[in-house]
Design a protein around this motif. Structure first.
Motif, short mmCIF file in Angstrom:
data_model
loop_
_atom_site.label_atom_id
_atom_site.label_comp_id
_atom_site.label_asym_id
_atom_site.label_seq_id
_atom_site.Cartn_x
_atom_site.Cartn_y
_atom_site.Cartn_z
N GLY A 184 5.06 40.98 13.27
CA GLY A 184 5.00 42.68 13.01
C GLY A 184 3.57 42.94 12.19
N ASP A 185 2.65 41.98 12.04
CA ASP A 185 1.38 42.11 11.64
C ASP A 185 0.28 42.13 12.64
OD1 ASP A 185 -0.85 42.61 9.90
OD2 ASP A 185 -0.14 40.88 8.47
N THR A 186 0.38 43.28 13.33
CA THR A 186 -0.61 43.41 14.70
C THR A 186 -2.03 43.46 14.11
OG1 THR A 186 -0.18 45.82 14.58
CG2 THR A 186 1.28 44.62 15.92
N SER A 187 -2.22 43.99 12.90
CA SER A 187 -3.65 44.18 12.75
C SER A 187 -4.46 42.68 12.71
CB SER A 187 -4.01 44.73 11.25
OG SER A 187 -3.74 43.78 10.19
N LEU A 188 -3.82 41.66 12.36
CA LEU A 188 -4.46 40.41 12.21
C LEU A 188 -4.80 39.82 13.79
CD1 LEU A 188 -2.46 38.58 9.21
CD2 LEU A 188 -5.07 39.53 9.42
N ALA A 189 -4.16 40.43 14.74
CA ALA A 189 -4.39 39.87 16.19
C ALA A 189 -5.89 40.51 16.84
CB ALA A 189 -3.03 40.35 17.01
N GLY A 190 -6.18 41.46 15.83
CA GLY A 190 -7.72 41.85 16.68
C GLY A 190 -8.61 40.80 16.95
N ALA A 191 -9.09 40.10 15.96
CA ALA A 191 -10.03 39.12 16.04
C ALA A 191 -9.81 38.32 17.31
CB ALA A 191 -10.46 38.58 14.85
N SER A 230 -7.68 29.53 12.61
CA SER A 230 -6.59 28.73 12.21
C SER A 230 -6.37 28.64 10.98
CB SER A 230 -6.53 27.30 12.95
OG SER A 230 -7.59 26.54 12.37
N LEU A 231 -7.68 28.44 10.04
CA LEU A 231 -7.42 28.42 8.68
C LEU A 231 -6.84 29.90 7.94
CD1 LEU A 231 -10.38 26.24 7.19
CD2 LEU A 231 -8.28 25.56 7.98
N GLN A 232 -7.59 30.95 8.66
CA GLN A 232 -7.12 32.15 8.34
C GLN A 232 -5.55 32.22 8.34
OE1 GLN A 232 -7.76 35.52 10.75
NE2 GLN A 232 -8.00 37.08 9.25
N ALA A 233 -5.02 31.88 9.47
CA ALA A 233 -3.89 31.84 9.86
C ALA A 233 -2.93 31.09 8.71
CB ALA A 233 -3.28 31.31 11.07
N ALA A 234 -3.40 29.96 8.15
CA ALA A 234 -2.59 29.62 7.13
C ALA A 234 -2.91 30.19 5.86
CB ALA A 234 -3.37 27.92 7.02
N TRP A 235 -3.63 30.95 5.58
CA TRP A 235 -3.76 31.88 4.35
C TRP A 235 -2.75 32.95 4.67
CZ3 TRP A 235 -5.71 31.30 -0.36
CH2 TRP A 235 -6.49 30.30 -0.42
N VAL A 236 -2.30 33.40 5.64
CA VAL A 236 -1.34 34.45 6.04
C VAL A 236 0.04 33.78 5.85
CG1 VAL A 236 -0.27 36.04 7.72
CG2 VAL A 236 -2.84 35.67 7.45
N GLU A 237 0.12 32.75 6.43
CA GLU A 237 1.73 32.01 6.74
C GLU A 237 1.41 30.61 6.65
OE1 GLU A 237 4.78 32.89 5.85
OE2 GLU A 237 4.60 35.15 5.88
N PRO A 238 1.55 29.71 5.65
CA PRO A 238 1.15 28.31 5.76
C PRO A 238 1.81 27.66 6.92
CG PRO A 238 1.96 28.52 3.73
CD PRO A 238 2.12 30.19 4.28
N GLN A 239 2.98 27.93 7.59
CA GLN A 239 3.36 27.27 8.90
C GLN A 239 2.44 27.71 10.02
OE1 GLN A 239 4.96 29.81 7.26
NE2 GLN A 239 6.15 31.05 8.77
N LEU A 240 1.99 28.69 10.02
CA LEU A 240 0.95 29.18 11.12
C LEU A 240 0.15 28.19 11.47
CD1 LEU A 240 1.04 33.05 10.87
CD2 LEU A 240 2.37 31.61 12.40
N PHE A 241 -0.70 27.42 10.33
CA PHE A 241 -1.46 26.52 10.70
C PHE A 241 -1.30 25.56 11.62
CE2 PHE A 241 -3.74 22.31 9.45
CZ PHE A 241 -5.12 22.82 9.85
#
Length: 345
Positions: A184-191, A230-241
């Motif tokens: 549900g956090d679509t804004s982060l999908a932009g880049a 990928s590191l940005q994803a880890a800052w958002v949710e650790p498991q996403l890394f």
């Protein structure tokens, strides 16, 4: 909200079309000025082909960053982060494509780009390992730099047959973006989606049989940007890394296995070679297209489902990486990944 989505869609379409058009321009320039990749005994292609088309990816994605930031689809600090690091790596690759830069200076530039990323991100985020959070502190900067430099270079290593690096970047970027959208956090999908569009415009000219090659400027750029995302994803949710590591599995496993086996033989790892698993497979098929299509199939049918289970918390990240990588390692080994050509004759 509707207007924002329309604006975002228009931007993505503009990035795709601009990359397509700019690649065509670069191809004409390369043909006119003899910027040609001539096949040699270490090449995986047989026809002289223009190179340097990855500059289109670099230019179109970098120009999209300030627009994404103004729209709120990416923070300005992240735009500076990936934009600055990507530009440094792309410039180094461009200079190396048009001449030669000693490996030690390229490596120094790569670590400088990694340091830039970690400065803007505030270091390495904490990671979830078997349900426990691990904060690396200052040592995280060291691990983060090594990780980014490795992802950057493995992308260079794996850009050896038509379309492979392009389809991998599109898959990883869209796959990573989809996890944000699911959450549900679509804004982060932009880049990542903008990056995928820039690569898709280039892929029209790079799909087997390629009419132009990416070059080090493009492959290195993709490596460092995907690593930073990928590191940005880890800052958002650790498991996403861990999900991003799984998405990158084909490249990480093939490049790592090949590097390890070449190091055991005492070879110079920066020298050109044709011993990656995907290169052996391309020679076995006699063409590039079946290998590129097979990687697409592996990504969609195997790696994405495992990455999704990790992203939604149904599978531990470390376990997910092991599950995803073991069959890939077995396949790469069976395809002779890292084996010396003379030994296989």
């Amino acid at each position: 909200m509707k207007n924002d989505m329309l604006l975002w869609g228009a931007l993505l379409l503009a990035v795709l079309l601009a990359a397509w058009l700019l690649t065509a321009v670069l191809r004409r320039y390369a043909l006119a000025h003899q910027v040609i990749d001539i096949p040699n005994k270490r090449s995986s292609h047989t026809m002289p082909t223009p190179r340097g088309g990855g500059v289109a990816i670099v230019a179109c994605f970098l120009l999209s960053l300030p627009v994404l930031a103004m729209m709120g689809w990416i923070g300005w600090s992240m735009a500076y982060c990936i934009g600055g690091a990507g530009l440094v790596v792309a410039l180094l690759g461009f200079l190396d494509d048009h001449g030669h830069i000693a490996a030690r200076w390229r490596l120094l530039g790569h670590f400088a780009a990694a340091a830039w990323v970690l400065f803007w991100m505030g270091g390495l985020p904490a990671f979830s390992v078997f349900g426990h959070m691990w904060d690396m502190g200052w040592f995280g900067y060291v691990l983060g730099a090594l990780y980014l430099v490795w992802v950057l270079n493995l992308y260079n290593f794996m850009d050896g047959i038509d379309g492979l690096a392009s389809v991998e970047a599109i898959f990883v970027a869209i796959g990573g973006a989809s996890f944000y959208i699911i959450a549900g956090d679509t804004s982060l999908a932009g880049a990542p989606v903008a990056l995928a569009c820039a690569v898709a415009g280039f892929l029209y000219w790079n799909f087997p049989p390629a009419k132009i090659f990416m070059g080090d400027a493009g492959s290195g750029f993709l490596g460092v940007v995907l690593g930073a995302l990928s590191l940005q994803a880890a800052w958002v949710e650790p498991q996403l890394f861990w999900s991003w590591l799984i998405l990158l599995g084909v490249f990480i496993v093939d490049a790592s296995l090949t590097l390890f086996r070449r190091l055991l033989r005492g070879e110079r790892v920066y020298e050109a070679h044709r011993s990656h698993a995907y290169q052996w497979a391309a020679r076995r098929f006699g063409k590039h297209l079946p290998v590129t299509l097979s990687v697409i199939g592996l990504n969609l049918c195997w790696l994405y489902p495992v990455a999704w289970f990790v992203a939604v918390g149904k599978l531990d990240g470390v376990i997910g990486v092991v599950i995803a990588y073991v069959p890939l390692a077995f396949l790469a080994f069976k395809l002779q990944g890292g084996q010396a050509e003379a030994a296989a004759v």
